[in-house]
Scaffold this active site. Structure first.
Site, short mmCIF file in Angstrom:
data_model
loop_
_atom_site.label_atom_id
_atom_site.label_comp_id
_atom_site.label_asym_id
_atom_site.label_seq_id
_atom_site.Cartn_x
_atom_site.Cartn_y
_atom_site.Cartn_z
N ALA A 184 0.71 -0.95 0.05
CA ALA A 184 -0.50 0.25 0.24
C ALA A 184 0.86 1.04 -0.16
CB ALA A 184 -1.04 -0.29 1.38
N GLU A 186 3.26 1.88 -1.59
CA GLU A 186 3.88 2.41 -2.81
C GLU A 186 2.88 3.26 -3.88
OE1 GLU A 186 5.07 -0.44 -1.29
OE2 GLU A 186 6.91 0.13 -0.82
N THR A 214 0.87 -4.19 10.22
CA THR A 214 1.55 -3.86 9.79
C THR A 214 1.83 -2.99 11.59
OG1 THR A 214 -0.64 -3.07 8.23
CG2 THR A 214 1.33 -1.98 8.34
N HIS A 216 3.24 0.57 12.71
CA HIS A 216 2.87 1.61 12.53
C HIS A 216 1.34 1.66 11.50
CE1 HIS A 216 6.82 2.34 14.39
NE2 HIS A 216 7.14 1.56 13.21
N PHE A 241 -10.59 5.81 -3.76
CA PHE A 241 -9.44 5.40 -2.69
C PHE A 241 -10.53 3.40 -2.42
CE2 PHE A 241 -8.90 4.82 1.44
CZ PHE A 241 -7.78 5.25 1.82
N ARG A 255 -15.21 -7.71 2.50
CA ARG A 255 -15.07 -6.57 1.78
C ARG A 255 -14.93 -6.92 0.31
NH1 ARG A 255 -12.94 -2.22 6.09
NH2 ARG A 255 -14.79 -2.94 8.56
C1 DLZ Z 1 5.43 -4.19 6.20
C2 DLZ Z 1 4.05 -3.67 5.85
C3 DLZ Z 1 2.82 -4.27 6.49
C4 DLZ Z 1 3.96 -4.89 7.86
N1 DLZ Z 1 2.29 -4.86 6.28
C5 DLZ Z 1 1.26 -4.34 4.93
C6 DLZ Z 1 0.08 -3.94 4.87
O1 DLZ Z 1 -0.84 -4.82 5.52
N2 DLZ Z 1 -0.26 -4.47 3.70
C7 DLZ Z 1 -0.01 -3.86 2.82
O2 DLZ Z 1 -0.56 -2.80 1.60
N3 DLZ Z 1 1.75 -3.97 2.52
C8 DLZ Z 1 1.69 -3.62 3.55
N4 DLZ Z 1 3.48 -3.90 4.58
C9 DLZ Z 1 4.51 -3.60 2.38
C10 DLZ Z 1 4.18 -1.87 2.71
O3 DLZ Z 1 3.22 -1.19 2.06
C11 DLZ Z 1 5.86 -1.46 2.20
O4 DLZ Z 1 5.01 -2.28 0.88
C12 DLZ Z 1 6.61 -1.47 2.75
O5 DLZ Z 1 7.40 -1.40 3.82
C13 DLZ Z 1 8.23 -1.19 1.19
O6 DLZ Z 1 7.90 0.08 1.11
#
Ligand code: DLZ
Length: 293
Positions: A184, A186, A214, A216, A241, A255
């Site tokens: 997400a 990116e 996730t 933070h 979105f 969802r």
């Molecule tokens: C690292 C990470 C984590 C812990 N959780 C998610 C998530 O629940 N959903 C998601 O789309 N991406 C997650 N990411 C990855 C980050 O969005 C990102 O791709 C990485 O930190 C690399 O920049």
């Protein structure tokens, strides 16, 4: 050249004049500039809209002074209260009834020789400016979908939902650009790059952030939402979105096509609608600019 309409209602006595003034003020007319001089006196009551209607076959029993209102029953109650406070001066109050022109109407004769009709259209947009609304047609338009690979079991379903909405709304597969990004985080930068090309009528952002997984979480989803919004504002291209923010995987699955619809489908529909609105507003703005001297 036309500025407004004025209807003059003759009032027989000073007492009726005072009482009617009180009634019209109670009903919400804005007081206008009256007069009081050697020729007589008048009180003005202003309404936001006025129109002159020519009519053939208009029953002679119907009043020629018609007041359009928004809450007919409340107005009826106010008139009734006014009548009981001034008994003897007011006569003939009818009940609100349905007309054959899709409205409800009641009439009152608050003073001799004056009959007023109060009416409310049953059509909610009657006499109001027609709103600009987007069409749900994606035919001939190009759309970009940015989809995160993280939680792919869910984002793939969101992607399926978006494709379903786009193609069912007439978008050709060749006009859909899919971009897969790692997570997400990116999404905004890819969305912005695509939007800046101005090749797409809309960008659809799809991802899933799970609170439990996730670190933070709040910081990430706030930034993802903010940056997608910023890309939308700064490029002028609608961004839908479709990034889910859920507590659990089960909630996210609900969802993405299980119990709570498919947010990918909904996001694509929003993008299609916004693309159409942008088109219409753009055309309207261009037309207005063309009319400026
Ligand atoms: C690292 C990470 C984590 C812990 N959780 C998610 C998530 O629940 N959903 C998601 O789309 N991406 C997650 N990411 C990855 C980050 O969005 C990102 O791709 C990485 O930190 C690399 O920049």
């Amino acid at each position: 050249m036309i500025k407004g309409l004025t209807t003059v209602a003759r009032v027989a006595s000073e007492e009726a004049f005072t009482q009617l003034s009180e009634l019209f003020q109670t009903l919400g007319f804005e007081p206008g500039k009256g007069w009081d001089d050697s020729t007589g006196k008048g009180a003005a009551f202003l309404a936001p809209l006025g129109n002159l209607e020519l009519a053939i076959g208009y029953p002679p029993t119907q009043p020629t002074l018609m007041v359009e209102v928004t809450q007919l029953d409340e107005v009826h109650a106010a008139v009734k209260t006014w009548i009981s406070a001034h008994q003897g001066t007011a006569t003939k109050l009818s009940e609100p009834t349905l007309t054959d022109w899709n409205s409800r109407l009641f009439t009152v004769e608050p003073t001799k020789d004056l009959t007023v009709g109060f009416w409310q259209s049953e059509n909610p947009v009657h006499n109001r400016p027609i709103a600009v609304e987007g069409d749900l047609s994606a035919a001939g338009k190009r759309f970009a979908i940015v989809v995160a690979r993280w939680n792919a079991v869910i984002t793939d379903r969101l992607l399926q939902g978006s494709l379903d909405a786009l193609t069912r709304s007439g978008c050709a597969m060749k006009d859909i650009q899919i971009v897969r990004v790692p997570g997400a985080w990116e999404i905004p930068s890819a969305a912005r790059t695509l939007a800046e090309t101005k090749d797409y009528a809309g960008v659809i952002a799809l991802g899933v952030l799970l609170r439990g997984e996730t670190a933070h979480y709040e910081a990430i989803y706030n930034e993802v939402a903010r940056a997608i919004g910023q890309s939308q504002q700064e490029t002028g291209i609608p961004h839908a979105f479709g990034v889910l923010t859920c507590e659990t995987l089960e909630q996210a699955l609900d969802r993405a096509g299980l119990k709570a619809g498919n947010k990918g489908f909904e996001a694509a529909i929003a993008a299609i609608e916004m693309a159409s609105i942008q088109e219409k507003l753009g055309a309207q703005t261009a037309e207005l600019a063309g009319r400026k001297p």
